[in-house]
Design a protein around this motif. Structure first.
Motif, PDB file in Angstrom:
ATOM      1  N   ALA A  58       1.096  -1.296  -0.134  1.00 36.38           N
ATOM      2  CA  ALA A  58       0.357  -0.591   0.027  1.00 36.38           C
ATOM      3  C   ALA A  58       1.011   1.056  -0.025  1.00 36.38           C
ATOM      4  N   VAL A  59       0.288   2.593  -0.286  1.00 34.94           N
ATOM      5  CA  VAL A  59       0.784   3.525  -0.389  1.00 34.94           C
ATOM      6  C   VAL A  59      -0.045   4.693  -0.644  1.00 34.94           C
ATOM      7  N   PHE A  60       0.050   5.663   0.163  1.00 31.52           N
ATOM      8  CA  PHE A  60      -0.814   6.350   0.598  1.00 31.52           C
ATOM      9  C   PHE A  60      -0.441   7.546   0.207  1.00 31.52           C
ATOM     10  N   SER A  61      -1.239   8.699  -0.205  1.00 33.20           N
ATOM     11  CA  SER A  61      -1.392  10.233  -0.017  1.00 33.20           C
ATOM     12  C   SER A  61      -2.081  10.860   0.072  1.00 33.20           C
ATOM     13  N   GLY A  62      -1.934  12.685  -0.386  1.00 32.06           N
ATOM     14  CA  GLY A  62      -3.260  13.343   0.460  1.00 32.06           C
ATOM     15  C   GLY A  62      -2.426  14.060   1.298  1.00 32.06           C
ATOM     16  N   GLY A  63      -2.530  13.316   1.797  1.00 34.27           N
ATOM     17  CA  GLY A  63      -1.880  14.255   4.336  1.00 34.27           C
ATOM     18  C   GLY A  63      -2.793  13.148   4.706  1.00 34.27           C
ATOM     19  N   GLY A  64      -3.461  12.353   4.049  1.00 33.81           N
ATOM     20  CA  GLY A  64      -5.162  12.036   4.939  1.00 33.81           C
ATOM     21  C   GLY A  64      -4.442  11.098   6.321  1.00 33.81           C
ATOM     22  N   LEU A  65      -3.171  10.136   5.733  1.00 31.31           N
ATOM     23  CA  LEU A  65      -2.307   9.090   6.971  1.00 31.31           C
ATOM     24  C   LEU A  65      -1.664   9.955   8.156  1.00 31.31           C
ATOM     25  N   LYS A  66      -0.671  11.276   7.399  1.00 34.45           N
ATOM     26  CA  LYS A  66      -0.312  11.709   8.668  1.00 34.45           C
ATOM     27  C   LYS A  66      -1.101  12.559   9.358  1.00 34.45           C
ATOM     28  N   GLU A  67      -2.491  13.615   9.240  1.00 30.50           N
ATOM     29  CA  GLU A  67      -3.482  13.423  10.022  1.00 30.50           C
ATOM     30  C   GLU A  67      -3.701  12.830  10.655  1.00 30.50           C
ATOM     31  N   ALA A  68      -4.076  11.248  10.461  1.00 34.98           N
ATOM     32  CA  ALA A  68      -4.665  10.654  11.610  1.00 34.98           C
ATOM     33  C   ALA A  68      -3.468  10.088  12.186  1.00 34.98           C
ATOM     34  N   ASP A  69      -2.233  10.373  11.610  1.00 32.47           N
ATOM     35  CA  ASP A  69      -1.335   9.668  13.045  1.00 32.47           C
ATOM     36  C   ASP A  69      -1.180  10.706  14.496  1.00 32.47           C
ATOM     37  N   ARG A  70      -1.077  11.972  13.279  1.00 34.93           N
ATOM     38  CA  ARG A  70      -1.480  13.137  14.481  1.00 34.93           C
ATOM     39  C   ARG A  70      -1.896  13.126  15.694  1.00 34.93           C
ATOM     40  N   ILE A  71      -3.403  13.045  14.634  1.00 28.09           N
ATOM     41  CA  ILE A  71      -4.148  12.921  15.743  1.00 28.09           C
ATOM     42  C   ILE A  71      -4.359  11.135  16.755  1.00 28.09           C
ATOM     43  N   ILE A  72      -4.502  10.910  16.466  1.00 29.96           N
ATOM     44  CA  ILE A  72      -4.158   9.338  17.606  1.00 29.96           C
ATOM     45  C   ILE A  72      -2.869   9.925  18.198  1.00 29.96           C
ATOM     46  N   LYS A  73      -1.436  10.379  17.913  1.00 28.90           N
ATOM     47  CA  LYS A  73      -0.629  10.403  19.197  1.00 28.90           C
ATOM     48  C   LYS A  73      -0.688  11.465  19.763  1.00 28.90           C
ATOM     49  N   ASP A  74      -1.478  12.816  19.200  1.00 29.39           N
ATOM     50  CA  ASP A  74      -1.914  13.782  20.264  1.00 29.39           C
ATOM     51  C   ASP A  74      -3.011  13.618  21.560  1.00 29.39           C
ATOM     52  N   GLN A  75      -3.810  12.871  20.704  1.00 27.00           N
ATOM     53  CA  GLN A  75      -4.768  12.110  21.969  1.00 27.00           C
ATOM     54  C   GLN A  75      -4.758  11.139  21.739  1.00 27.00           C
ATOM     55  N   TYR A  76      -4.057   9.975  22.553  1.00 27.25           N
ATOM     56  CA  TYR A  76      -3.656   8.677  21.925  1.00 27.25           C
ATOM     57  C   TYR A  76      -4.883   8.595  23.453  1.00 27.25           C
ATOM     58  N   ASP A  77      -5.013   9.221  24.726  1.00 21.74           N
ATOM     59  CA  ASP A  77      -5.823   8.528  26.082  1.00 21.74           C
ATOM     60  C   ASP A  77      -7.280   8.292  25.038  1.00 21.74           C
ATOM     61  N   LYS A  78      -7.573   9.575  24.139  1.00 20.90           N
ATOM     62  CA  LYS A  78      -8.936   9.356  23.487  1.00 20.90           C
ATOM     63  C   LYS A  78      -9.021   7.825  22.392  1.00 20.90           C
ATOM     64  N   TYR A  79      -8.000   7.934  21.860  1.00 23.57           N
ATOM     65  CA  TYR A  79      -8.084   6.664  20.559  1.00 23.57           C
ATOM     66  C   TYR A  79      -7.181   5.595  20.933  1.00 23.57           C
TER      67      TYR A  79
END
Length: 376
Positions: A144-165
């Motif tokens: 798999a390869v990923f483009s468009g920035g979505g995966l990067k944002e998902a990574d950021r959100i999960i790590k910034d709010q780890y208790d939630k996710y």
């Protein structure tokens, strides 16, 4: 079947076309993104635990593969963790495996593995789209390869709010199935001089990746595909005792003991030459490895001469000073290979590649520093 979406995606055959929009499709709303990472991986690598960090990173993919009974699902190995994208209906099948893996990582390796998950439907509500395609690494296998920035944002959100996710399970299983995962080859020595690990992220203009890849191709003699770190001539197998000690952390079933014994006979004693299918497997390791990939950034592990290293670094620094990219590099004498073997048939195995001494983890330190400087 839910995986039909992934299996029917367009296939990229030329790494230089990695960001061509025509190959990508939006990830469906009923899929989710799982992100795992070893907390404190930089310190663990500095303390010499880079092999364990790599192994736990790859174990995410291995545990899911064992449960789904296939390698044909989207994943990206990142050195100290992994990203896996699955249809929601598959999440419950693998949830227990991943929670068990967190426990194995803590109890047997002394590493804290964080496992987070976010629904793609939640990302879409935030107007964050994840685009996905497949890159053919050999005639029988794509990654798999990923483009468009979505995966990067998902990574950021999960790590910034780890208790939630953070992925949770009220009734976790005792052990994760890692029967197909191993790291029995010694670090692979460079043929040309050094192993260069690269992380490159374009700033603002995604199409700039094509120019970057073309320039690196030119420096590498017009063919990144021939610059992977696989070195069959100098590869060597670990001893039976070393394999036994390392893999006892997983669980030493009779099947694993038997696998270790026969792999020693075949690869350390050179008996693979007596079995065409085993020799074919060994010869295919290079074409079944993930030393070049793309997940909202370029990830490369290349075998380079000193002149090539200097040329690549000079080019990347010029681009960084122009404000078009941020990047991270790491140099080592060897590459590290972790193997996931479902079968030894074509397309039935994949070999996760990282620079020796914690290539991806060490390169990410420079990348994150540049990203922070960019924001400031």
């Amino acid at each position: 079947m839910a995986f039909d979406f992934y299996e029917k995606l367009p296939v990229i055959t030329d790494f230089n076309n990695m960001t061509d929009r025509q190959f990508y499709r939006d990830l469906p709303s009923d899929w989710s993104i799982i992100v795992t990472d070893v907390k404190g991986s930089t310190k663990a690598v500095a303390a010499g635990k880079y092999k364990d960090v790599n192994l736990i990173g790859a174990a995410t993919i291995s545990s899911i593969q064992a449960k789904l009974k296939t390698l044909n699902f989207p994943f990206v190995f990142g050195g100290d963790g992994a990203t896996v994208v699955l249809p929601n209906e598959a999440i419950e099948k693998v949830r227990g495996e991943l929670i068990a893996l967190m426990n194995i990582s803590k109890k047997k390796f002394g590493l804290e593995l964080r496992v987070g998950m976010i629904l793609n439907s939640e990302l879409l509500e935030k107007d964050i789209k994840t685009k996905i395609s497949r890159y053919r690494i050999n005639p029988n296998q794509s990654i798999a390869v990923f483009s468009g920035g979505g995966l990067k944002e998902a990574d950021r959100i999960i790590k910034d709010q780890y208790d939630k996710y953070q992925l949770k399970d009220s009734n976790p299983i005792a052990d994760s199935d890692l029967s197909n995962l191993s790291c029995r080859w010694n670090p692979i020595p460079s043929k040309k001089g050094k192993i260069l690990t690269l992380l490159i992220e374009s700033i603002g203009v995604e199409d700039h990746y094509k120019e970057i890849l073309q320039r690196i191709n030119e420096i590498m003699g017009k063919d990144i595909a021939q610059s992977g770190p696989m070195n069959l001539e100098k590869m060597s197998y670990k001893s039976f005792l070393r394999c036994l000690i390392e893999e006892s952390k997983f669980s030493l079933s009779f099947k694993r003991l038997k696998d270790i014994f026969f792999s020693i006979v075949l690869f350390k004693w050179g008996k693979f030459k007596n079995y065409p299918n085993v020799e074919n497997y060994r010869n295919q390791m290079g074409s079944h490895s993930d030393y070049k990939k793309f997940d909202d950034m370029i990830r490369l592990v290349l075998d380079c001469s000193n002149d090539q290293i200097e040329s690549i670094k000079t080019y990347l620094e010029e681009q960084y000073q122009k404000g078009t990219i941020i990047y991270g590099t790491h140099l080592s004498d060897t590459a590290l290979m972790t193997c996931l073997v479902e079968t030894i048939d074509d397309g039935g195995h994949i070999h996760f590649i990282d620079g020796g001494d914690g290539g991806y983890t060490s390169a990410s330190v420079q990348l994150k520093a540049q990203a922070k400087a960019l924001v400031e």
